[in-house]
Design an enzyme around this catalytic site. Structure first.
Site, PDB file in Angstrom:
ATOM      1  N   GLY A 124     -46.429 -18.100 -40.460  1.00  0.00           N
ATOM      2  CA  GLY A 124     -47.787 -18.291 -41.223  1.00  0.00           C
ATOM      3  C   GLY A 124     -47.963 -17.624 -42.489  1.00  0.00           C
ATOM      4  CD  GLU A 241     -37.906 -14.601 -43.963  1.00  0.00           C
ATOM      5  OE1 GLU A 241     -39.539 -13.951 -43.999  1.00  0.00           O
ATOM      6  OE2 GLU A 241     -37.830 -15.933 -43.775  1.00  0.00           O
TER       7      GLU A 241
END
Ligand SMILES: Cc1cc2nc3c(=O)[nH]c(=O)nc-3n(C[C@H](O)[C@H](O)[C@H](O)COP(=O)(O)OP(=O)(O)OC[C@H]3O[C@@H](n4cnc5c(N)ncnc54)[C@H](O)[C@@H]3O)c2cc1C
Lengths: 382, 337
Positions: A124, A241
């Site tokens: 988020g 990531e």
């Protein structure tokens, strides 16, 4: 320079191949929910075999694999045509971030269910008004007794509909410069204050979502890395990531290209000079990506910090994947433009590649500023 | 898996960088280009260091090191844009070293290793570097077969290529002249090709560094022009192209000795990537310099010119992409290959 794999690396690959042979992943069912449940089950099987988090330390259920072995794992996963485990964000983002910043209690509590896919994670970060400029995010967290009360909106949250936990970055101090007032929370998704609304992507699938957060409660013990330290913790997540997936994606690209070459051969198009030129070009780009990813690994293994290669691989991959899908459309014509055809799907899905996980423009900013040392244009932070 | 150079290899790279930055400064390169003459002192120094023979077997008087060490030197000479017959000579030696008959090797390699003679390799239809002074010319025919010719057996016509930092010639020899390489011409050409790719990587690296220095310094609208994304993103692209070509070239140099089965593909990968990368990066360098980049007085044009001629040498990117596609197709249908 030695680009052969060491004996132990080769043994690692052999063991893994043997495991994949017995544990054939099978075919993913159609339908979003069915496919997801299947990927979740696949991760459980990987976890049971001890293959879910190869790069994780043993104490957290991993194999303590070297970076090269971890790269081999993703290569073999791709080669076995197995899908990514369902909890990919947990394995590659949340897990390593918790390992870096978590308290002993947090590591004890969260890591193992990530590995087994018992608890799925989502990220988020992005908000309607804070995408590339992530530090501008407005979701607020206010202390109330032993809890933090969260209010705000997140967007593009992939897999939120399946998630138990959210890596949530929120603003805890309005009076300091924007990067300094952020805190990283581990937020329970299963509560009244969190509402999920699916967003349909250009592919027609609802892979990502909007999150409406209205008075959600997060206990103080779920702050990760300390109050006010959220930007640093978030950067750790983002670095994981961009680098963690490189090898899997590289092999996926290779497979798609090989399949496309087979399609071209079946249609008797390999001798067409225009087709051959394009195939030669894409092969070159796929190989450059693979080799540059390995060069990056060497740099990290030897010097501890990523060299310039590291920032380039996500950019190379996303660009090449798009070029590949576009070439498929040229090569296959109507088939590749018909809904339901896998190349039609690639043609659409690949457009997201240069946006998700940091846009290519932002990656170029990072290369220009941090690798090349070029001055920053006022206001345009990387 | 280790992509890094060994300590010895790093030492070679550092020595080359240090030496060439003084002996082959851009002022010296300009002098050679404008005077249409190489600096004989530079060449004798390279010879003294044993560089022409770095990858020639010890039995023929060389240092007996490998394709990686040679690529390191070639990259550094490209970075320095050195005006010398080095590239031509070592590529000829690579070809003869891998595919020459024992007689061809015994006749030419000691001369090339000691710097007593220079050599070259090139295509019958193309620009052959430094052929006018070469004692031995490896000439690639239209059929892909390479012949070894003594200088006197060939008709050599010097031409002014667009790159005045290196001499070039057209070469013709009647089919009856010279003698074919004893072994596989393709392997010979591939090894030479990797050396050219390495030079292109060095040229691209230099163009990138010159551009970075310039755009950090040059100001317009009260801002260093390197802060504008049209410029900074171009620089990021230059890095991506340079590093991509470097990855492919180091892989090819490694494969040349360690896994020769993979060399055909690796050499074509390297040359396709380095030809495209070298041309694009040096063209971007001119653009990012603005008007000054278009002047004879600034040095960026030397890099662009070298890249253009190198890109065509031993096959341009189109030729190598086509070969890659053929190799892939053959892998798919082994029977048809
Ligand atoms: C498939 C997909 C999945 C995603 N999953 C998640 C997720 O799970 N969790 C999550 O938090 N986020 C997720 N995202 C969001 C993603 O991280 C953002 O979309 C991305 O960071 C860009 O932000 P934005 O959409 O607000 O675009 P903007 O930042 O508004 O950008 C618009 C355009 O402006 C350009 N731009 C912006 N700033 C600059 C600058 N400084 N210099 C040059 N150009 C600039 C951008 O490159 C882009 O082209 C996902 C996105 C996609 C496409």
């Amino acid at each position: 320079m030695d680009l052969t794999f060491s004996d132990s690396e080769a043994a690692f690959r052999d063991e893994l191949r043997a495991w994949f042979e017995i544990n054939d992943p099978g075919t993913m069912p159609t339908g979003d929910d069915a496919a997801y449940a299947w990927r979740r089950d696949w991760q459980r099987r990987l976890a049971e075999g001890g293959w879910a988090g190869v790069h994780w330390p043993r104490e957290y259920g991993g194999r303590n694999a070297t970076m090269t072995e971890s790269a081999i794992f993703f290569e073999e996963l791709g080669r076995a045509r197995a899908p990514l485990p369902a909890n990919v964000l947990g394995l590659l983002l949340a897990g390593p971030t918790i390992m870096t910043y978590g308290t002993d209690e947090q590591k004890e509590r969260y890591l193992s269910p990530i590995l087994t896919a018992d608890e799925i994670w989502c990220q988020g970060f992005s908000e309607p008004d804070a995408g590339s400029d992530l530090a501008a995010l407005k979701t607020k967290a206010v202390k109330d007794g032993d809890d933090w009360v969260i209010t705000g909106q997140k967007v593009w949250t992939s897999g939120a509909q399946y998630s138990k936990w959210c890596m949530l970055v929120a603003r805890t101090d309005l009076d300091v410069p924007k990067h300094k007032g952020l805190t990283y929370f581990l937020m329970d998704m299963e509560q009244e204050g969190v509402q999920i609304r699916p967003l349909v992507q250009i592919t027609g699938e609802p892979e990502f979502n909007e999150l409406f957060i209205e008075g959600a409660r997060v206990p103080d013990e779920n702050v990760l890395g300390g109050v006010g330290n959220g930007w640093r913790v978030a950067l750790t997540t983002l670095m994981n990531e961009r680098s963690g997936l490189a090898f899997f994606l590289q092999v996926r690209l290779r497979q798609l290209l090989d399949e496309l070459i087979e399609e071209a051969a079946e249609r008797g198009l390999l001798d067409d000079p225009v087709v051959a030129d394009r195939i030669g070009y894409l092969h070159m780009k796929a190989e450059i990506l693979r080799l540059t990813a390995y060069r990056g690994l060497t740099t990290i293994e030897k010097y501890g910090t990523p060299g310039p290669e590291g920032s380039l691989t996500k950019w190379m991959w996303s660009e090449t994947n798009q070029e590949l899908a576009q070439f498929a459309a040229d090569l296959l014509g109507a088939d590749a433009l018909t809904t339901g055809n896998r190349w039609a799907y690639e043609l659409l899905r690949s457009r997201g590649n240069t946006i998700e996980g940091g846009t290519t423009e932002i990656l170029k900013n990072i290369v220009a500023e941090r690798v090349l040392g070029l001055p920053r244009l006022k206001g345009a932070a990387a | 898996m280790n992509f890094d150079f060994t300590e010895d290899q790093q030492e070679i790279k550092k020595t080359a960088r240090d030496l060439l930055s003084s002996r082959s400064s851009l002022a010296k390169v300009r002098e050679a280009a404008e005077g249409k003459a190489y600096d004989p002192a530079l060449w004798s120094e390279l010879v003294e260091l044993g560089w022409p023979g770095i990858a020639i077997a010890e039995e023929h008087g060389g240092q007996g090191l490998g394709a990686v060490e040679l690529a390191i030197l070639s990259e550094e000479l490209g970075y320095a844009l050195a005006a010398s017959p080095f590239l031509a000579t070592v590529t000829a030696a690579e070809a003869i070293g891998i595919a020459g008959t024992p007689e061809q090797q015994a006749q030419w390699l000691p001369l090339l290793a000691s710097g007593e003679a220079t050599g070259t390799i090139g295509s019958a239809g193309g620009l052959v570097p430094d052929a006018d002074a070469a004692a031995v010319i490896v000439l690639i025919g239209e059929d892909g077969v390479a012949r070894v010719l003594a200088r006197a057996e060939a008709e050599v016509t010097p031409v002014d290529s667009i790159d005045p930092t290196r001499r070039a010639a057209r070469v013709y020899a009647p089919p009856t002249h010279g003698e074919a390489l004893g072994g596989d011409s393709a392997a010979a050409i591939d090894r030479a090709t990797v050396v050219v790719a390495a030079e292109l990587v060095g040229v691209a690296q230099r163009a990138l560094e010159m551009t970075l220095a310039y755009v950090k310094d040059r100001r317009q609208f009260d801002t260093p022009v390197g802060a504008y994304q049209a410029v900074s993103h171009k620089c990021a692209q230059m890095l991506k192209d340079t590093e991509g070509a470097r990855s492919a070239t180091y892989f090819a140099a490694w494969a040349a000795d360690a896994e020769p089965d993979r060399l055909p593909e690796a050499a074509s990968l390297a040359k396709a990537a380095a030809s495209d990368g070298g041309r694009d990066v040096t063209a971007s360098a001119i653009q990012a310099h603005g008007g000054i980049g278009f002047t004879w007085e600034a040095d960026v044009h030397w890099l662009y010119k070298r890249a253009q001629v190198d890109a065509a040498l031993l096959g341009g990117s189109g030729t190598h992409r086509a070969r890659l596609a053929r190799l892939l197709a053959a892998r798919l249908q082994p029977a048809a290959a």
